[in-house]
Design a protein around this motif. Sequence first.
Motif, PDB file in Angstrom:
ATOM      1  N   ARG A   3      11.448  12.266 -11.673  1.00  0.00           N
ATOM      2  CA  ARG A   3      10.253  11.435 -11.806  1.00  0.00           C
ATOM      3  C   ARG A   3       9.070  12.256 -11.290  1.00  0.00           C
ATOM      4  O   ARG A   3       8.893  12.451 -10.085  1.00  0.00           O
ATOM      5  N   HIS A  28       9.226   4.238 -15.286  1.00  0.00           N
ATOM      6  CA  HIS A  28       8.964   5.560 -14.700  1.00  0.00           C
ATOM      7  C   HIS A  28       8.911   6.611 -15.804  1.00  0.00           C
ATOM      8  O   HIS A  28       9.531   6.451 -16.862  1.00  0.00           O
ATOM      9  N   PRO A  61       4.445  11.236  -9.398  1.00  0.00           N
ATOM     10  CA  PRO A  61       3.968  11.315  -8.011  1.00  0.00           C
ATOM     11  C   PRO A  61       3.570  12.725  -7.586  1.00  0.00           C
ATOM     12  O   PRO A  61       2.804  12.891  -6.626  1.00  0.00           O
ATOM     13  N   ASP A  62       4.060  13.751  -8.299  1.00  0.00           N
ATOM     14  CA  ASP A  62       3.680  15.129  -7.986  1.00  0.00           C
ATOM     15  C   ASP A  62       2.232  15.414  -8.398  1.00  0.00           C
ATOM     16  O   ASP A  62       1.619  16.362  -7.898  1.00  0.00           O
ATOM     17  N   TYR A  63       1.700  14.608  -9.312  1.00  0.00           N
ATOM     18  CA  TYR A  63       0.365  14.868  -9.868  1.00  0.00           C
ATOM     19  C   TYR A  63      -0.708  13.922  -9.338  1.00  0.00           C
ATOM     20  O   TYR A  63      -1.875  14.298  -9.262  1.00  0.00           O
ATOM     21  N   ASP A  64      -0.340  12.680  -9.013  1.00  0.00           N
ATOM     22  CA  ASP A  64      -1.336  11.693  -8.617  1.00  0.00           C
ATOM     23  C   ASP A  64      -0.658  10.621  -7.779  1.00  0.00           C
ATOM     24  O   ASP A  64       0.459  10.187  -8.111  1.00  0.00           O
ATOM     25  N   GLU A  65      -1.343  10.166  -6.727  1.00  0.00           N
ATOM     26  CA  GLU A  65      -0.747   9.164  -5.838  1.00  0.00           C
ATOM     27  C   GLU A  65      -0.532   7.820  -6.534  1.00  0.00           C
ATOM     28  O   GLU A  65       0.293   7.015  -6.101  1.00  0.00           O
ATOM     29  N   ARG A  66      -1.254   7.592  -7.639  1.00  0.00           N
ATOM     30  CA  ARG A  66      -1.062   6.357  -8.405  1.00  0.00           C
ATOM     31  C   ARG A  66       0.122   6.451  -9.355  1.00  0.00           C
ATOM     32  O   ARG A  66       0.462   5.474 -10.037  1.00  0.00           O
ATOM     33  N   ALA A  67       0.723   7.607  -9.417  1.00  0.00           N
ATOM     34  CA  ALA A  67       1.917   7.852 -10.234  1.00  0.00           C
ATOM     35  C   ALA A  67       1.683   7.424 -11.679  1.00  0.00           C
ATOM     36  O   ALA A  67       0.682   7.805 -12.285  1.00  0.00           O
ATOM     37  N   GLU A  68       2.592   6.602 -12.229  1.00  0.00           N
ATOM     38  CA  GLU A  68       2.498   6.203 -13.636  1.00  0.00           C
ATOM     39  C   GLU A  68       1.280   5.337 -13.943  1.00  0.00           C
ATOM     40  O   GLU A  68       0.927   5.146 -15.110  1.00  0.00           O
TER      41      GLU A  68
END
Length: 547
Positions: A281, A273, A284-291
């Motif tokens: 973390r 993460h 997830p605030d920026y993109d649904e695919r996260a990392e």
Amino acid sequence: MPEIQYSPRRRHLVRFDPKRIPHMFADVLVLGAGIAGVRAALELDPRLRVVIVTKDKLDLSSSAWAQGGIAGVLDPTDNVENHAVDTIGAGAGLCNEEVVRSVVQAAPELIRELATFGAQFDKRDGEIALTMEGGHSHARVAHALGDATGKEIMRALIDTVRGARWTEIWEETFTIDLLTQEGTCRGALVWNPDHGKTFVWAKQTILCTGGAGRLFRETTNPDIATADGHAIAYRAGAQLRDMEMMQFHPTVLYIAGSSRHLISEAVRGEGAHLVDNRGHRFMPDYDERAELAPRDIVARAITDQMEKTRHTCVYLDLRHLPADLVTQRFPHIGQVCREFGLDMTQDLIPVRPGAHYMIGGLSVDMNGQTTLPGLWAAGEVTSSGLHGANRLASNSLLEGLYYGIRAGRGASSSALEMPDNFCIAPLVSDWPRTTQDDDGLNLVDLQNSLSSIMWRNVGIRRDAEGLRSAAEQVDFWDRYVSQREFNTVEGWELQNMLLVARLMIESALVREESRGVHYRSDFPQTNAGPGEHVSIVWSDAAAATTH
């Protein structure tokens, strides 16, 4: 997009007299010894005399530094169309779909071929082990020695090329300029500390000189990545394309006073993460695919989060992963972290983005042929259409292999058709009789200043004001640097970097939109319709065009 114009101050970096410099002859000259150059050399017909020139030791290249792996569909639950769709999606409208599909279709066979050369890929249940990386919809990244894939692949290829009787390898030899006659590439002027300058005349030349990461203060690249190939090709008249497209890797180990070390995409692929200095973390605030979002998205998200928290970095958190997985999967990264007293299984790892991969470069066709007759190119020095505006993780070694083979075949075929009656061109350098020699300029300070302004003004975020300011400053340095004739690699590298910096700035000014790795804060939206390329070529009427 409007036309722009930019001309280098000189055609050649040094003065020369062909009557006073030794000449040698080859059928094919390969410039660069990373994965593209070595694979190209192995594809050349054994009847040809081949010279491989590399400016450092044969085993030092960006290819050898590659950690994550090489992408290809080896899992029966995956398919080539998935790989193509992922690549095109990451490329943000600038991929050539024919190129993408051809390369990803060839990927499984290319990976298996590496095994026949002796590369030892990591295995799981008797099959090549595959991992997930950002932007991929399936686990399709093959790796070796845990996190030292490039090192193992290059070991196998170098062992093979050293045993090829038709190849001659010149290490620690710097390519100063390409030789041209009547608009055709005829070889190169090279230099090494033992023999000085040498004209190497060749029927065909293959350029595989790698990237340009040292243009930026924060980079994952080795010191040799100084954009030499881009510069020598441009001065010789070859077309370059999308020079504004520099990819910034999201996660570079950030410890004050240390050199920057890449923390592979595969770390996030295995489940790490990204957290800020407050432990939040944030991906997830920026993109649904996260990392696992594409690199351009993750790099900008990290930059935004650093500004929000007013902190110098963010952190990779692997503490929730099994310790055995972390230590076995990332032995090299773990060793680097331990040198700074960090344990990947227990400590947060400080990271921030750094310049990683040059997407822009020489325009090449499907066979690796450039716009300059007699010159072929492969790998990071090119703009092949595979990566578009943002390279998908682990597609770079794949591109080097694919186009190395294509360029090798094309150059081989062309060289075999040409007679041996070399005609030495009546070359004249474009230096005036009176000029300044190198008079003790502090080249380290100049290069540091250049990389700092490029990082600030031509980095992850750009705007017209910052780009124009950078252009003015680079022009100022170039005015007095270009008037001096250097006799060291460091001086020639600086001149190449100043030229390529200006090409990058001019291209970034022309692209008044945000697309992939190119983010303009004053033009944050992507233009509607199909993406356009920015091409630039130096000729009697130097012009950059979009198409």
